[in-house]
Motif scaffolding. Structure first.
Motif, short mmCIF file in Angstrom:
data_model
loop_
_atom_site.label_atom_id
_atom_site.label_comp_id
_atom_site.label_asym_id
_atom_site.label_seq_id
_atom_site.Cartn_x
_atom_site.Cartn_y
_atom_site.Cartn_z
N ILE A 94 -9.87 0.10 -3.19
CA ILE A 94 -8.95 1.22 -2.99
C ILE A 94 -9.54 2.51 -3.54
O ILE A 94 -9.35 3.60 -2.98
CB ILE A 94 -7.58 0.92 -3.62
CG1 ILE A 94 -6.55 1.99 -3.22
CG2 ILE A 94 -7.66 0.81 -5.13
CD1 ILE A 94 -6.28 2.06 -1.75
N GLY A 95 -10.31 2.42 -4.62
CA GLY A 95 -10.97 3.61 -5.14
C GLY A 95 -12.01 4.14 -4.17
O GLY A 95 -12.12 5.36 -3.94
N MET A 111 1.15 4.50 1.85
CA MET A 111 0.41 3.28 2.15
C MET A 111 0.72 2.19 1.13
O MET A 111 0.92 1.02 1.49
CB MET A 111 -1.09 3.59 2.17
CG MET A 111 -1.96 2.38 2.48
SD MET A 111 -3.72 2.78 2.43
CE MET A 111 -3.93 3.12 0.68
N ALA A 112 0.77 2.55 -0.14
CA ALA A 112 1.06 1.58 -1.19
C ALA A 112 2.47 1.01 -1.05
O ALA A 112 2.69 -0.18 -1.25
CB ALA A 112 0.88 2.22 -2.56
N PHE A 113 3.42 1.85 -0.69
CA PHE A 113 4.80 1.38 -0.53
C PHE A 113 4.89 0.37 0.60
O PHE A 113 5.53 -0.68 0.45
CB PHE A 113 5.72 2.57 -0.26
CG PHE A 113 7.16 2.20 -0.07
CD1 PHE A 113 7.99 2.00 -1.16
CD2 PHE A 113 7.69 2.04 1.21
CE1 PHE A 113 9.33 1.64 -0.98
CE2 PHE A 113 9.01 1.69 1.39
CZ PHE A 113 9.83 1.49 0.31
N CYS A 114 4.25 0.65 1.72
CA CYS A 114 4.31 -0.26 2.87
C CYS A 114 3.63 -1.58 2.56
O CYS A 114 4.15 -2.66 2.88
CB CYS A 114 3.68 0.40 4.09
SG CYS A 114 4.56 1.86 4.68
N LEU A 115 2.45 -1.53 1.91
CA LEU A 115 1.74 -2.77 1.58
C LEU A 115 2.52 -3.59 0.55
O LEU A 115 2.58 -4.82 0.64
CB LEU A 115 0.35 -2.44 1.05
CG LEU A 115 -0.67 -1.97 2.08
CD1 LEU A 115 -1.95 -1.54 1.38
CD2 LEU A 115 -0.98 -3.06 3.09
N TYR A 245 -1.40 -6.33 -4.65
CA TYR A 245 -0.90 -5.69 -5.87
C TYR A 245 -1.94 -4.73 -6.46
O TYR A 245 -1.60 -3.63 -6.89
CB TYR A 245 -0.54 -6.76 -6.90
CG TYR A 245 -0.33 -6.22 -8.29
CD1 TYR A 245 0.83 -5.51 -8.61
CD2 TYR A 245 -1.30 -6.38 -9.27
CE1 TYR A 245 1.01 -5.00 -9.88
CE2 TYR A 245 -1.11 -5.87 -10.54
CZ TYR A 245 0.04 -5.19 -10.84
OH TYR A 245 0.22 -4.67 -12.10
N SER A 246 -3.21 -5.14 -6.49
CA SER A 246 -4.25 -4.27 -7.04
C SER A 246 -4.45 -3.03 -6.19
O SER A 246 -4.76 -1.95 -6.70
CB SER A 246 -5.56 -5.05 -7.15
OG SER A 246 -6.00 -5.47 -5.87
N ILE A 250 -3.16 1.47 -8.02
CA ILE A 250 -3.90 2.71 -8.25
C ILE A 250 -3.16 3.92 -7.69
O ILE A 250 -3.00 4.94 -8.39
CB ILE A 250 -5.31 2.61 -7.66
CG1 ILE A 250 -6.10 1.50 -8.37
CG2 ILE A 250 -6.05 3.93 -7.79
CD1 ILE A 250 -6.32 1.72 -9.84
N PRO A 251 -2.67 3.91 -6.43
CA PRO A 251 -1.91 5.08 -5.95
C PRO A 251 -0.66 5.36 -6.77
O PRO A 251 -0.31 6.54 -6.99
CB PRO A 251 -1.54 4.68 -4.51
CG PRO A 251 -2.59 3.71 -4.11
CD PRO A 251 -2.92 2.95 -5.34
N GLY A 252 0.01 4.32 -7.25
CA GLY A 252 1.18 4.55 -8.09
C GLY A 252 0.84 5.25 -9.38
O GLY A 252 1.57 6.15 -9.83
N TYR A 253 -0.28 4.86 -9.99
CA TYR A 253 -0.70 5.53 -11.23
C TYR A 253 -1.15 6.96 -10.96
O TYR A 253 -0.96 7.85 -11.80
CB TYR A 253 -1.82 4.73 -11.89
CG TYR A 253 -2.00 5.04 -13.35
CD1 TYR A 253 -1.08 4.58 -14.29
CD2 TYR A 253 -3.07 5.80 -13.81
CE1 TYR A 253 -1.23 4.86 -15.63
CE2 TYR A 253 -3.23 6.09 -15.15
CZ TYR A 253 -2.31 5.61 -16.06
OH TYR A 253 -2.45 5.90 -17.40
N MET A 254 -1.74 7.21 -9.80
CA MET A 254 -2.13 8.58 -9.45
C MET A 254 -0.91 9.48 -9.27
O MET A 254 -0.93 10.65 -9.67
CB MET A 254 -2.97 8.56 -8.18
CG MET A 254 -4.36 8.00 -8.36
SD MET A 254 -5.33 8.06 -6.84
CE MET A 254 -5.42 9.83 -6.58
#
Length: 395
Positions: A94-95, A111-115, A245-246, A250-254
């Motif tokens: 993801i990075g 994208m993170a929400f959908c996944l 989950y991994s 990362i997007p959530g922390y960003m």
């Protein structure tokens, strides 16, 4: 002595100034963070999600032991092999994707929400990957091998072992050649043993009715091949879940880092970590363990006579309790976390992250710059002509 007094007075003054400066900015920063809706919703989402994940991972070894009949060492090894590599690969992937394709924080959050929602729906397949309980005479089955629902104290003893003066609190299980396990060799009615250690075989067991020599070996009886196949399905699902989950972490922390002001980041990250530890990391294993202990069928006994760890859980007929705790409760916590996450996505449409400008705005800015350059060229002449005139004057 005088120098030491001077230094202590200076240190006290600096400490007093530092406290004044800290109190001067602490309360305004706390007020600013508490009035930030995206930040507060992120804390709520994190608390709910971490409650679910801590409950699942803390008691996963115990669940796999009771559900699929694996030992603690095997379970820990399987967890490390099947969960750690996909998590590491997901973080790196993801990075790389976000840097390569220059994905903005808003797009990454969507994208993170959908996944994450897809992985949450995939999680419900775990309800179909279950095995029956261990058949133990006097606990989950009768001495004739018939499974019954509830543990009754007087069913631990039978006519075949009533005269052996066996302890009903002991837990040294043996597996008879009839496929039925017993809480101890005494309760199986065994008269003699051959061998030592793990190779010990008990013979002439009056409670074991089989076509063989009525013998038993140490340990619970192994579950069938169908349960082993279901364990493989469970591990495959855990690989997919860990990878997704991994990717979503990362997007959530960003979003957490970008939704707060630069001068408030240190306090914001500390407050987020504090809330997740106090409201999720510390209480989750306590209340979750207390709920799981309610499903215990047989408690071990210490040498001093006090109750020890739970030796047997009822998974078959207490399905609504055991799976209701281990599977339903995390699912409910995770499901409730998507409501504040949805509000975060709605608020992010109006929120302008620093460093992010729409393409239309960039085009307008570029057009204004080109117009100003052309006006300067028309009024003052081209910069090349001016340079030539200055050169001739100097010569």
């Amino acid at each position: 002595m005088k120098d030491s007094i001077k230094f202590t007075s200076r240190d006290s003054r600096h400490e007093g100034l530092w406290r004044e400066e800290t109190m001067k900015y602490f309360l305004p920063f706390m007020k600013s963070l508490s009035c930030n809706p995206i930040y507060m919703l992120l804390i709520l989402t994190s608390v709910l999600q971490i409650n679910a994940f801590i409950n699942m991972f803390t008691f996963l070894p115990k669940y796999l032991e009771q559900q699929y009949g694996k030992s603690t060492a095997e379970v820990v090894l399987l967890m490390g092999i099947y969960n750690l590599p996909p998590i590491c690969i997901g973080y790196l992937l993801i990075g790389f994707i976000m840097k390569k394709f220059k994905i903005t924080v808003k797009k990454a959050a969507y994208m993170a929400f959908c996944l994450s929602l897809f992985e949450y729906l995939l999680y419900f397949l775990h309800f179909m990957i279950t095995c029956d309980n261990f058949p133990v005479a006097g606990l989950t089955a009768s001495y004739e091998g018939v499974h019954h629902s509830l543990y009754v104290e007087n069913k631990v003893l039978a006519d075949c072992n009533r005269g052996c003066s066996c302890s009903t609190n002991s837990w040294d299980p043996v597996c008879g050649d009839n496929g039925l396990a017993y809480m101890s060799a005494c309760l199986a009615g065994c008269e003699k043993s051959v061998g030592t250690g793990t190779n010990m075989v008990f013979q002439n067991c009056s409670c074991i009715r089989s076509s063989g020599n009525s013998s038993a070996v140490l340990g619970l009886c192994k579950k069938g091949p169908e349960c082993a196949n279901k364990l493989q399905y469970f591990l495959i699902m855990s690989v997919i879940g860990s990878f997704i989950y991994s990717i979503t972490a990362i997007p959530g922390y960003m979003v957490l880092l970008r939704c707060i002001k630069p001068e408030e980041k240190s306090l914001g990250i500390g407050l987020h970590a504090f809330c997740t530890r106090v409201f999720a990391g510390i209480p989750a294993p306590i209340y979750f363990g207390a709920l799981i202990d309610r499903t215990c069928l047989h408690w071990g006994t210490l040498k001093c006579g006090e109750p020890g760890a739970c030796r047997m859980y009822n998974i078959n007929n207490f399905r609504m309790h055991m799976d209701g705790i281990y599977l339903v409760l995390p699912a409910a916590l995770r499901g409730s976390s998507y409501l504040p996450a949805l509000f975060i996505l709605i608020l992010m449409r109006k929120f302008q992250f620093p460093g992010e400008i729409d393409s239309s705005e960039t085009e307008l800015a570029e057009m204004k710059i080109t117009v100003k350059k052309s006006e300067c060229t028309d009024v003052h002449g081209s910069p090349q002509v001016e340079n030539d005139g200055e050169l001739k004057t100097k010569l």
